[in-house]
Design an enzyme around this catalytic site. Structure first.
Site, mmCIF file in Angstrom:
data_model
loop_
_atom_site.group_PDB
_atom_site.id
_atom_site.type_symbol
_atom_site.label_atom_id
_atom_site.label_comp_id
_atom_site.label_asym_id
_atom_site.label_seq_id
_atom_site.Cartn_x
_atom_site.Cartn_y
_atom_site.Cartn_z
ATOM 1 N N HIS A 193 -22.387 35.442 43.513
ATOM 2 C CA HIS A 193 -22.975 34.693 42.394
ATOM 3 C C HIS A 193 -23.408 33.292 42.828
ATOM 4 C CE1 HIS A 193 -20.984 37.889 39.986
ATOM 5 N NE2 HIS A 193 -22.090 37.757 39.279
ATOM 6 N N HIS A 197 -28.643 34.684 43.914
ATOM 7 C CA HIS A 197 -28.587 35.569 42.746
ATOM 8 C C HIS A 197 -29.288 34.902 41.550
ATOM 9 C CE1 HIS A 197 -27.293 38.176 39.547
ATOM 10 N NE2 HIS A 197 -26.637 37.183 38.957
ATOM 11 N N ASP A 234 -26.230 31.867 35.765
ATOM 12 C CA ASP A 234 -24.885 31.989 36.372
ATOM 13 C C ASP A 234 -24.455 30.688 37.042
ATOM 14 O OD1 ASP A 234 -23.628 34.388 35.845
ATOM 15 O OD2 ASP A 234 -24.726 35.498 37.393
ATOM 16 N N ASP A 354 -30.483 40.740 35.528
ATOM 17 C CA ASP A 354 -29.170 40.516 36.120
ATOM 18 C C ASP A 354 -28.740 41.700 36.995
ATOM 19 O OD1 ASP A 354 -27.106 38.796 36.532
ATOM 20 O OD2 ASP A 354 -26.043 39.236 34.664
HETATM 21 ZN ZN ZN Z 1 -25.845 37.087 36.990
#
Ligand code: ZN
Length: 488
Positions: A193, A197, A234, A354
Site C-alpha cells: 500500500h 498502489h 490509501d 482498487d
Molecule cells: Zn487501495
C-alpha cells in the site's frame, strides 16, 4: 465562627460571623475554599445557610472542573496543531524537490512563484506529455514496473491537463505540482500500500473515465474529484488492515467506528488540501468545493471492501437499466441527472480501480499478487509476535503455497462480478475482464499443480506404508500381530 470588634481596614468593615466551606470537584478533590462573611440581618449563620452554601459550593466545584477540562482541551488542541505542523513539514513538497518537476531555477534562474503561469506551462508541456505516451497511461494494461516514483508524480500531474481541468478550474500549476508530489510523499514506504498502489488507482480511474467512456456521465468538476480521490485513497496506509487496528488498540480504531483506515485516508487527504499551497481547489466557489468534498468522501470510503457487497445489486440494476435504452444519448442524458445512481457507479469504479491489479497481464498480476501477499504475511507475523494470535491462512506465511487457491477464491467471489458488470455496462472496459479471466486460468493451473504435488506426496506415503505392511506380513506369516504396533 468568630467575631471581631475592631474594623479590618479604613473602610470600617468588621467581621461579625463567617461560614467557610471546602469546594470539592466531581473527583472529590478539594480545589478551594468558599468563605461567606456577615449575614445581612446581622444574625449568625445557621444550618439553613450552611445547606444553601453547600449547594452553591458544589456548583463552584463543578465549574472548577470544567475550567480544568477546558484548559486540558486547549493544551490538547495546541499539541495537535504542533503535531500536524510537524507532519506537514515532512510530507509537503520542499522548494528543492519541486525543482525535480518544475525546474525553474535551471530554465529561468528563479523560483516557481516568481514565474508567470505561461512560463510554468512551457516547462510542463515539454516534459510531461511524452511520459503519458511512453508509459501507456490510457491503457488498462498499464504497469508501473518501469517507472520511477517521480515519473508517476509527473504522469499524475499530466492527467489533470489531459482531462482539461487545470485551466477550467484555474488550478495554480505550482500548487498542482506541490500537491501531487506531497501525495506521493504521504504514502509510506511499505510493501504494497505505497505510492505505486495509490498511483495505480488514480490511473485506473483516469482510464475508466477516458478509455472506458465513463466520463460522459460526469461533469469536469466530478472527473477532477474522482481522479484526485483515486490518488489519495490509501494515503498513510500502515500495511495492516482495519481488523488489525482494532485488535492492536490503535488510536485510529478508537477515533473511527467503521471503515477505520478509509476514514483516516480521507482525513489525511483533506488535511493536505487544507494547506493553501497544496489546495488545488482554491479557485472553486463554495458550492463547487462542497460538491468535490462530498464526492471525495463517498469515493474514498467506498474502497472499504466490507461495503462493496452491499452496493453490488444496486450497481447491477443500473447496468440492467442501461440496456433498456435503445438510444445512447437518451441514456446519457438520463444518467447525467441521476445523482444517486452516478454516486453508486462512482463507488463501484473505486472498487474496480482498487482491485485492478487482478486484471493486469499475468507477468504483472503474478508479481503484484506476491507483494500483496507479502504485506499480509507481515501482518500475520505481527499478529503472532505482538498480539500472540494465530493469523488466518491468508496472512500465514507458512501457508504461502495456498496462494493460488486463495487467488482463485478472491477472483471468483469478489472480483469477477465487478469487471463482468463494467464490461457489460461499457464494452470499452472489456480488456479488464479479459485480463482477469486469463489470470483466473493461470492461478488455477498453479493451484492444480500444487494439488497434484500434494496428491503425489500422499500417494507416495501411502505406497510406502503399504510396502512396510506387506513386509511385516511376510516376516510374520501366521499373521497374528497387531496392525498398528510395529513391534508385533
Ligand atoms: Zn487501495
Amino acid at each position: 465562627m468568630l467575631s471581631q470588634t475592631e474594623p479590618l481596614d479604613d473602610s470600617g468593615w468588621t467581621i461579625k460571623n463567617v461560614l467557610s466551606l471546602p469546594i470539592v470537584n466531581k473527583k472529590e478533590e478539594i480545589v478551594g475554599v468558599a468563605t461567606f462573611y456577615n449575614r445581612k440581618d446581622g444574625k449568625p449563620f445557621d444550618d439553613h445557610d450552611e445547606n444553601l452554601m453547600e449547594a452553591l459550593t458544589q456548583f463552584l466545584g463543578w465549574s472548577a472542573l470544567n475550567t480544568d477540562t477546558y484548559d486540558k482541551m486547549n493544551k490538547l488542541e495546541n499539541r495537535k496543531d504542533i503535531a500536524q505542523d510537524m507532519v506537514l513539514y515532512h510530507v509537503k513538497c520542499r522548494n528543492d524537490e519541486i525543482q525535480n518537476v518544475l525546474n525553474t531555477r535551471q530554465v529561468y534562474d528563479c523560483e516557481p512563484w516568481e514565474c508567470e503561469e505561461e512560463d510554468l506551462l512551457d516547462i510542463l508541456k515539454k516534459d510531461l506529455p511524452p511520459l503519458i505516451k511512453k508509459f501507456e497511461i490510457y491503457e488498462f494494461r498499464f504497469s508501473d514496473f518501469n517507472c520511477t516514483e517521480l515519473e508517476l508524480v509527473k504522469c499524475g500531474i499530466q492527467m489533470y491537463y489531459e482531462v482539461g481541468v487545470v485551466k477550467k478550474f484555474q488550478i495554480p500549476q505550482e500548487v498542482l505540482v506541490r500537491f501531487m508530489y506531497s501525495v506521493s510523499k504521504g504514502y509510506r514506504k511499505i510493501t504494497y500500500h505505497n505510492w505505486r498502489h495509490g498511483f495505480n488507482v488514480g490511473q485506473t480511474m483516469f482510464t475508466l473515465l477516458t478509455t472506458g467512456h465513463l466520463k460522459r456521465y460526469y461533469t469536469d468538476l466530478e472527473v477532477m474529484a474522482m481522479i484526485t480521490a483515486g490518488f489519495l485513497h490509501d494515503i498513510d496506509h500502515r500495511g495492516t488492515n482495519n481488523l488489525y487496528q482494532v485488535k492492536s488498540g490503535n488510536p485510529l480504531a478508537k477515533l473511527h467506528g467503521s471503515s477505520i483506515l478509509e476514514r483516516h485516508h480521507l482525513e489525511f487527504g483533506k488535511f493536505l488540501l487544507s494547506d493553501e499551497s497544496l489546495n488545488i481547489y482554491q479557485n472553486l466557489n463554495r458550492r463547487q468545493v462542497d460538491h468535490v468534498i462530498h464526492l471525495t468522501d463517498i469515493a474514498i470510503i467506498a474502497t472499504d471492501l466490507a461495503l462493496y457487497f452491499k452496493k453490488r445489486t444496486m450497481f447491477q440494476k443500473i447496468v440492467d437499466l442501461s440496456k433498456t435504452y435503445e438510444e445512447e444519448k437518451k441514456w446519457v442524458d438520463f444518467m447525467s441527472l441521476e445523482t444517486t445512481r452516478k454516486e453508486i457507479v462512482m463507488a463501484m469504479m473505486m472498487t474496480a480501480c482498487d482491485l485492478s491489479a487482478i486484471t493486469k497481464p499475468w507477468e504483472v498480476q503474478s508479481k503484484v499478487a506476491l507483494s500483496v501477499a507479502a504485506e499480509f504475511w507481515e501482518q500475520g507475523d505481527l499478529e503472532r509476535t505482538v498480539l500472540e494470535q494465530q493469523p488466518i491462512p491468508m496472512m500465514d506465511r507458512n501457508k504461502a503455497a495456498e496462494l493460488p487457491k486463495l487467488q482463485c477464491g478472491f477472483i471468483d467471489f469478489v472480483c469477477t462480478f465487478v469487471y463482468k458488470e463494467f464490461s457489460r455496462f461499457h464494452p470499452q472496459i472489456q480488456p479488464m475482464l479479459d485480463g482477469i479471466l486469463n489470470n483466473r486460468k493461470e492461478w488455477n493451473a498453479k493451484k492444480e499443480e500444487y494439488e497434484a504435488k500434494l496428491k503425489a506426496i500422499e500417494e507416495e506415503k501411502a505406497a510406502k506404508e503399504a510396502a512396510k505392511a506387506a513386509k511385516a506380513g511376510a516376516n510374520n506369516p501366521t499373521g497374528g500381530g497387531s496392525k498398528t504396533c510395529s513391534v508385533c
